[in-house]
Design a protein around this motif. Structure first.
Motif, PDB file in Angstrom:
ATOM      1  N   ALA A  29      34.546  -4.664  -0.732  1.00 64.58           N
ATOM      2  CA  ALA A  29      33.495  -3.688  -1.050  1.00 64.58           C
ATOM      3  C   ALA A  29      32.662  -3.408   0.191  1.00 64.58           C
ATOM      4  CB  ALA A  29      32.626  -4.206  -2.193  1.00 64.58           C
ATOM      5  N   GLU A  30      33.229  -2.676   1.132  1.00 70.37           N
ATOM      6  CA  GLU A  30      32.544  -2.270   2.346  1.00 70.37           C
ATOM      7  C   GLU A  30      32.717  -0.766   2.541  1.00 70.37           C
ATOM      8  OE1 GLU A  30      33.975  -4.600   5.559  1.00 70.37           O
ATOM      9  OE2 GLU A  30      33.044  -6.469   4.866  1.00 70.37           O
ATOM     10  N   TYR A  31      31.878  -0.226   3.408  1.00 72.40           N
ATOM     11  CA  TYR A  31      31.880   1.221   3.620  1.00 72.40           C
ATOM     12  C   TYR A  31      33.274   1.726   3.991  1.00 72.40           C
ATOM     13  CZ  TYR A  31      26.753   1.292   3.601  1.00 72.40           C
ATOM     14  OH  TYR A  31      25.432   1.195   3.244  1.00 72.40           O
ATOM     15  N   TRP A  32      33.632   2.852   3.358  1.00 74.76           N
ATOM     16  CA  TRP A  32      34.836   3.627   3.660  1.00 74.76           C
ATOM     17  C   TRP A  32      36.123   2.870   3.320  1.00 74.76           C
ATOM     18  CZ3 TRP A  32      31.414   6.935   3.811  1.00 74.76           C
ATOM     19  CH2 TRP A  32      30.323   6.898   4.676  1.00 74.76           C
ATOM     20  N   HIS A  33      36.040   1.873   2.457  1.00 73.83           N
ATOM     21  CA  HIS A  33      37.235   1.159   2.002  1.00 73.83           C
ATOM     22  C   HIS A  33      37.677   1.701   0.644  1.00 73.83           C
ATOM     23  CE1 HIS A  33      37.300  -2.685   4.636  1.00 73.83           C
ATOM     24  NE2 HIS A  33      36.765  -1.678   5.307  1.00 73.83           N
TER      25      HIS A  33
END
Length: 468
Positions: free
Chosen positions: A158-162
């Motif tokens: 759950a990280e940005y742009w994933h």
């Protein structure tokens, strides 16, 4: 004529066809699917119509379809005409079979139904010489079970742009439950899924997530019996805000600060120690008046220190004695330095040079530092001599302990010798008593011999008397 004959034969053909169909065996189950709650009971009914009403032999069998199509059929119960019903061991206590040969009906009763009973069943009838028609019929049994609480999981990071996938699965539920996802914002308000989101069989796929994707996701599992749900909180973080990496960075920073603090503390302590020895003894520094250098009169910063202290003989007891030569030479050197300093003062008296006065003060300061070094050397010698005395005392104590142990051994040895002497005395007394017993025994033997001789003489005299 020909056409009339053909028309007459057609009804006859239809009649024979219907009669042939009706004369074959027909097996049927009126209900295509039965439903029962788990733990309940159900009755499966099978009816058959034989081609000939009168028959002497018949086999009726209830079977269950296996989970794998390649496996053989599972026998539940079987019935031979005019014989007892045979129940399979796996269904004993839960299954019973009732047959009405008058009505040609067979009923299979199942109790304590479990999820293992959730399958298709077949009723087959075999009558000799009656193999035409339908010999078997099938039905399904659906065991109703409410969905269990689903398990929500996250697949991905759950990280940005994933891209991530939220899964929702119920461990049990019959019929097969249907899954539905709903999304709520951080403020707990309903919202639509982000673009390109897909949902299939309980899997919710989210693409190119961002901070706006964070929120609450609820999955509901539903079937005809009931429903259950699970909640999942999604928090999308930047790539650098990983908890593990953040903890490592914080730990490294704290360790670095501690190391730097220790280094600074050591440096400050070392520098303070150097400054302490560089200043020397303030009471030994000499000063001169700048306005009257020609008088040559000196004064001390601390006059109390200039006074001669009484000599304490106890302080010199622990000092290691030095050679007379070294003391004499040192005294000679000090006198020469003093003489040279006085001559230097006389040489430069009257000139009023501040530079020469400063040089003279530097020479006096160096002499004070030399005396301070001598005092430090004497203190070190005292400490070494004190350590030697301590070691000598330790050796004396160990030697005293050894002497004590030796005295104890001697005492024990003396006691052993005394006990040995006592044993010898007792043994000597025993030997004396034995000798006395031997002497008494010898005397007894002598007396016995005398008695024998007297008795022999008596017998001889008696024989003589008898002869006379």
């Amino acid at each position: 004529m020909t056409s009339k004959k053909q028309l007459e034969w057609k009804p006859l053909f239809l009649i024979f066809t219907v009669l042939s169909c009706c004369s074959s065996l027909e097996v049927s189950i009126p209900v295509s699917e039965y439903e029962v709650a788990r733990g309940g009971e159900i009755a499966l009914t099978c009816s058959f119509i034989p081609a000939r009403p009168n028959f002497d032999t018949m086999i009726l069998t209830w079977e269950a379809f296996p989970d794998n199509t390649v496996d053989p059929m599972i026998v539940v119960a079987s019935y031979f005409l005019n014989k007892p019903v045979d129940i399979a061991p796996a269904y004993e206590g839960r299954a019973s079979l009732k047959n009405d040969m008058t009505k040609h009906v067979s009923t299979l009763h199942l109790t304590k139904v479990t999820m293992e009973d959730n399958r298709r069943y077949q009723c087959s009838v075999a009558i000799p010489n009656d193999k035409q028609g339908t010999q078997a019929a099938t039905t399904s049994l659906l065991v109703l079970v409410a969905p269990s609480a689903p398990i929500c999981k996250l697949q991905g990071t759950a990280e940005y742009w994933h891209n991530i996938t939220l899964t929702c699965v119920s461990q049990e539920g019959s019929p097969q439950p249907v899954y539905e996802w709903k999304s709520y914002s951080v403020e707990n308000s309903p919202r639509q899924f982000p673009p390109k989101t897909t949902e299939k069989d309980g899997s919710l796929s989210l693409f190119n997530i961002s901070v706006e994707t964070s929120g609450y996701f609820i999955c509901t599992s539903t079937n005809r019996v009931g429903s259950a749900s699970c909640n999942f909180t999604l928090a999308v973080m930047p790539n650098s805000m990983n908890i593990a990496s953040t903890g490592i960075i914080i730990g490294a920073v704290v360790a670095g600060v501690l190391v730097i603090g220790i280094i600074i503390f050591c440096c400050c302590r070392k520098s303070s120690k150097k400054n302490k020895f560089a200043e020397g003894s303030p009471g030994d520094v000499e000063f001169y008046d700048k306005d009257a250098p020609e008088t040559g009169e000196q004064y001390w910063d601390d006059k109390s220190n200039s006074e001669t202290k009484p000599h304490n003989q106890d302080e010199d007891k622990d000092v290691v004695p030095q050679s007379n030569y070294a003391v004499t030479s040192a005294g000679h050197t000090f006198d020469d330095d003093q003489h040279s300093s006085i001559s230097g003062k006389e040489k430069y008296n009257g000139k009023g040079s501040d530079i020469d006065s400063q040089r003279y003060q530097d020479d006096q300061y160096r002499g004070s530092r030399d005396r301070l070094d001598d005092q430090l050397d004497r203190n070190e010698q005292r400490e070494r001599y004190g350590g030697s005395r301590d070691r000598l005392d330790d050796q004396r104590q160990r030697y005293g302990g050894s002497r004590d142990r030796l005295d104890e051994q001697r005492n024990r040895y003396g006691g052993s010798r005394d006990r040995l002497d006592d044993q010898r005395e007792r043994y000597g007394g025993s030997r004396d008593r034995l000798d006395d017993q031997r002497e008494r025994y010898g005397g007894s033997r002598d007396r016995l011999d005398d008695q024998r001789e007297r008795y022999g003489g008596s017998r001889d005299r008696l024989d003589d008397q008898r002869e006379r």
